[in-house]
Design a protein around this motif. Structure first.
Motif, PDB file in Angstrom:
ATOM      1  N   LEU A 177       0.809  -1.218   0.000  1.00 36.97           N
ATOM      2  CA  LEU A 177       0.000   0.000   0.000  1.00 36.97           C
ATOM      3  C   LEU A 177       0.846   1.274   0.000  1.00 36.97           C
ATOM      4  O   LEU A 177       0.303   2.372  -0.122  1.00 36.97           O
ATOM      5  CB  LEU A 177      -0.928   0.019   1.229  1.00 36.97           C
ATOM      6  CG  LEU A 177      -1.959  -1.114   1.311  1.00 36.97           C
ATOM      7  CD1 LEU A 177      -2.757  -0.997   2.617  1.00 36.97           C
ATOM      8  CD2 LEU A 177      -2.901  -1.081   0.112  1.00 36.97           C
ATOM      9  N   LYS A 180       0.495   3.906  -2.901  1.00 35.09           N
ATOM     10  CA  LYS A 180      -0.826   4.476  -3.218  1.00 35.09           C
ATOM     11  C   LYS A 180      -1.009   5.830  -2.529  1.00 35.09           C
ATOM     12  O   LYS A 180      -0.565   6.034  -1.400  1.00 35.09           O
ATOM     13  CB  LYS A 180      -1.938   3.517  -2.775  1.00 35.09           C
ATOM     14  CG  LYS A 180      -1.899   2.158  -3.477  1.00 35.09           C
ATOM     15  CD  LYS A 180      -2.988   1.240  -2.971  1.00 35.09           C
ATOM     16  CE  LYS A 180      -4.383   1.722  -3.364  1.00 35.09           C
ATOM     17  NZ  LYS A 180      -4.632   1.633  -4.831  1.00 35.09           N
ATOM     18  N   GLU A 181      -1.678   6.751  -3.226  1.00 34.00           N
ATOM     19  CA  GLU A 181      -1.955   8.069  -2.649  1.00 34.00           C
ATOM     20  C   GLU A 181      -2.936   7.958  -1.489  1.00 34.00           C
ATOM     21  O   GLU A 181      -2.778   8.599  -0.458  1.00 34.00           O
ATOM     22  CB  GLU A 181      -2.516   9.007  -3.730  1.00 34.00           C
ATOM     23  CG  GLU A 181      -1.498   9.493  -4.726  1.00 34.00           C
ATOM     24  CD  GLU A 181      -0.452  10.395  -4.095  1.00 34.00           C
ATOM     25  OE1 GLU A 181      -0.818  11.180  -3.193  1.00 34.00           O
ATOM     26  OE2 GLU A 181       0.722  10.309  -4.490  1.00 34.00           O
ATOM     27  N   SER A 182      -3.975   7.164  -1.694  1.00 37.46           N
ATOM     28  CA  SER A 182      -4.957   6.916  -0.642  1.00 37.46           C
ATOM     29  C   SER A 182      -5.384   5.461  -0.731  1.00 37.46           C
ATOM     30  O   SER A 182      -5.152   4.787  -1.742  1.00 37.46           O
ATOM     31  CB  SER A 182      -6.165   7.848  -0.765  1.00 37.46           C
ATOM     32  OG  SER A 182      -6.861   7.614  -1.975  1.00 37.46           O
ATOM     33  N   VAL A 183      -6.028   4.996   0.327  1.00 37.17           N
ATOM     34  CA  VAL A 183      -6.354   3.574   0.454  1.00 37.17           C
ATOM     35  C   VAL A 183      -7.829   3.445   0.810  1.00 37.17           C
ATOM     36  O   VAL A 183      -8.363   4.242   1.587  1.00 37.17           O
ATOM     37  CB  VAL A 183      -5.487   2.930   1.562  1.00 37.17           C
ATOM     38  CG1 VAL A 183      -5.865   1.475   1.780  1.00 37.17           C
ATOM     39  CG2 VAL A 183      -4.004   3.056   1.221  1.00 37.17           C
ATOM     40  N   THR A 184      -8.516   2.474   0.246  1.00 34.93           N
ATOM     41  CA  THR A 184      -9.898   2.215   0.642  1.00 34.93           C
ATOM     42  C   THR A 184      -9.908   1.333   1.893  1.00 34.93           C
ATOM     43  O   THR A 184      -8.920   0.657   2.212  1.00 34.93           O
ATOM     44  CB  THR A 184     -10.679   1.496  -0.470  1.00 34.93           C
ATOM     45  OG1 THR A 184     -10.119   0.179  -0.657  1.00 34.93           O
ATOM     46  CG2 THR A 184     -10.615   2.270  -1.780  1.00 34.93           C
ATOM     47  N   GLU A 187      -9.298  -2.299   0.925  1.00 41.33           N
ATOM     48  CA  GLU A 187      -7.884  -2.619   0.713  1.00 41.33           C
ATOM     49  C   GLU A 187      -7.147  -2.768   2.043  1.00 41.33           C
ATOM     50  O   GLU A 187      -6.348  -3.691   2.229  1.00 41.33           O
ATOM     51  CB  GLU A 187      -7.227  -1.508  -0.121  1.00 41.33           C
ATOM     52  CG  GLU A 187      -7.649  -1.491  -1.587  1.00 41.33           C
ATOM     53  CD  GLU A 187      -7.097  -0.280  -2.310  1.00 41.33           C
ATOM     54  OE1 GLU A 187      -6.737  -0.435  -3.493  1.00 41.33           O
ATOM     55  OE2 GLU A 187      -7.017   0.802  -1.702  1.00 41.33           O
ATOM     56  N   LYS A 262      -0.960   7.368   5.198  1.00 45.13           N
ATOM     57  CA  LYS A 262      -1.973   7.343   4.142  1.00 45.13           C
ATOM     58  C   LYS A 262      -3.337   7.785   4.659  1.00 45.13           C
ATOM     59  O   LYS A 262      -3.707   7.493   5.798  1.00 45.13           O
ATOM     60  CB  LYS A 262      -2.116   5.919   3.581  1.00 45.13           C
ATOM     61  CG  LYS A 262      -0.825   5.317   3.042  1.00 45.13           C
ATOM     62  CD  LYS A 262      -0.313   6.099   1.834  1.00 45.13           C
ATOM     63  CE  LYS A 262       0.997   5.522   1.319  1.00 45.13           C
ATOM     64  NZ  LYS A 262       1.530   6.343   0.194  1.00 45.13           N
ATOM     65  N   GLU A 265      -9.952   6.386   2.372  1.00 37.97           N
ATOM     66  CA  GLU A 265     -11.110   6.974   1.689  1.00 37.97           C
ATOM     67  C   GLU A 265     -12.405   6.662   2.439  1.00 37.97           C
ATOM     68  O   GLU A 265     -12.631   5.533   2.873  1.00 37.97           O
ATOM     69  CB  GLU A 265     -11.193   6.431   0.257  1.00 37.97           C
ATOM     70  CG  GLU A 265     -10.008   6.810  -0.608  1.00 37.97           C
ATOM     71  CD  GLU A 265     -10.048   6.159  -1.979  1.00 37.97           C
ATOM     72  OE1 GLU A 265     -11.123   5.621  -2.341  1.00 37.97           O
ATOM     73  OE2 GLU A 265      -9.015   6.151  -2.685  1.00 37.97           O
TER      74      GLU A 265
END
Length: 303
Positions: A177, A180-184, A187, A262, A265
Motif C-alpha cells: 500500500l 498508493k496516494e490513498s487507500v480504501t 484494501e 496514508k 477513503e
C-alpha cells in the motif's frame, strides 16, 4: 465581617453536592471548616441558607435566591482568570498536570517549548499516565488538571476539548500500500494490523469510526496488540503489520521514510484531546494561562 468569594464558593459547592461532607471532600477541606464558613455567610446575611437533616441539606428560600448569584460569581472569577492570563508573563508559578500517553509523549513536548518561551517564569511538571489514572488523581486532588485523549463523563469533572488530532493509516515503506496516494477500507482490511491495546483512546476512535462507516471491527486482522504508540510504530517499521495512529506521533518516522502515512477513503479518524478538572476547582493562574495558550494560539506551527 465582609462578604468574600471563598464563602460563596463553599456555599455553592454544598448546594450542588447536597451535603456538607461531600462538599468538604470536593473542596479538600474538613467538614467543620466548611460548616464554619457557611455559618459565617449565614451570619453575614442574617438568615439561614440551608435546612439541615440527617441525610441531606436543602436550600431555604434565601439560599435559593443566593444560589444563582454565587454561580455567577464563580463563573466571573473563572472568566477573569482567562482574560488576565495573557498578562502573566512575569508570574512565578509551577504548572503541574497529567497527560495521557499520546498527548504526553508526542503532542505536549512540541508545545511546552513555545509556552515556556512566552511564559519563562512558569515551570512545568508533567506526569504521563493513562486516562483512568489521570481521572483518579484529579478526583483525589493529586493533579490539578489533565489532558486526555477522550471525553470523560463524570459528574464531578469538567471536560473541555482543547486540541484537535487526526489518526492516519501507517504502513512500512516496502508495503504493497506504500505506493498508493490513498487507500480504501476494503484494501486496508486485507492486511494484518498491529494495534494499541483494547480501551486505548487511539483504538477506540478507530473502531468507532469504522463502525460508523458500516464496517465491523471484527473484520480487522489483528496480529498484535501493544501497550504503547512507540511499540506499535516499531512493529510497523519492522513489517509486522499496518496500523492507525495519530499523525503527530509519526512525524519523525515519516520524515525519515521508514513509515508511510496514508489517508483512508470515506472515513475520517478525527478526535479531540480534552482538558479535565474538578467542577469545584478554581484553577491556579498557571493552569488557566496554559489552557488559554492551547485555545488561542495557532498550534499547527509546532505540531
Amino acid at each position: 465581617m465582609a462578604l468574600n468569594f471563598h464563602q460563596l464558593h463553599i456555599f455553592y459547592t454544598v448546594a450542588e453536592k447536597g451535603s456538607f461532607s461531600h462538599a468538604a471532600q470536593a473542596l479538600h477541606m474538613t467538614q467543620p471548616a466548611v460548616t464554619m464558613q457557611v455559618q459565617s455567610l449565614e451570619e453575614y446575611f442574617g438568615t439561614k441558607l440551608f435546612l439541615r437533616s440527617t441525610k441531606r441539606v436543602e436550600l431555604t428560600e434565601a439560599g435559593r435566591t443566593l444560589l444563582p448569584y454565587a454561580k455567577q460569581s464563580i463563573e466571573l472569577i473563572k472568566e477573569t482568570g482567562i482574560r488576565m492570563s495573557r498578562f502573566t508573563h512575569m508570574l512565578e508559578d509551577r504548572l503541574h498536570l497529567g497527560a495521557s500517553l499520546t498527548v504526553g509523549e508526542y503532542i505536549l513536548p512540541r508545545l511546552l517549548g513555545p509556552f515556556s518561551s512566552e511564559y519563562p517564569n512558569i515551570s512545568v511538571s508533567m506526569k504521563v499516565i493513562n486516562t483512568k489514572q489521570i481521572l483518579d488523581e484529579v478526583l483525589a486532588h493529586q493533579l490539578t488538571f489533565g489532558l486526555v485523549e477522550a471525553e470523560v463523563h463524570h459528574p464531578d469533572v469538567h471536560t473541555e476539548a482543547v486540541l484537535s488530532d487526526e489518526l492516519k493509516l501507517i504502513v512500512p515503506r516496502n508495503h504493497p500500500l506504500a505506493g498508493k496516494e490513498s487507500v480504501t477500507v476494503e484494501e486496508m482490511l486485507h492486511y494484518p494490523f498491529v494495534l494499541r491495546e483494547q480501551g486505548s483512546g487511539t483504538r477506540t476512535v478507530m473502531e468507532e469510526e469504522l463502525e460508523r462507516a458500516g464496517y465491523d471491527r471484527d473484520a480487522l486482522k489483528i496480529v498484535m496488540e501493544l501497550g504503547s504508540t512507540g511499540a506499535v510504530k516499531s512493529a510497523v517499521e519492522a513489517g509486522l503489520g499496518i496500523s492507525i495512529l495519530s499523525q503527530s506521533s509519526v512525524k519523525h518516522e515519516s520524515a525519515l521514510g521508514v513509515i508511510q502515512v496514508k489517508d483512508v477513503e470515506g472515513v475520517s479518524f478525527g478526535r479531540s484531546f480534552h482538558a479535565i478538572y474538578l467542577n469545584s476547582t478554581l484553577l491556579p493562574i498557571s493552569a488557566v494561562t496554559f489552557l488559554t495558550f492551547l485555545r488561542e494560539k495557532d498550534l499547527s506551527q509546532w505540531l
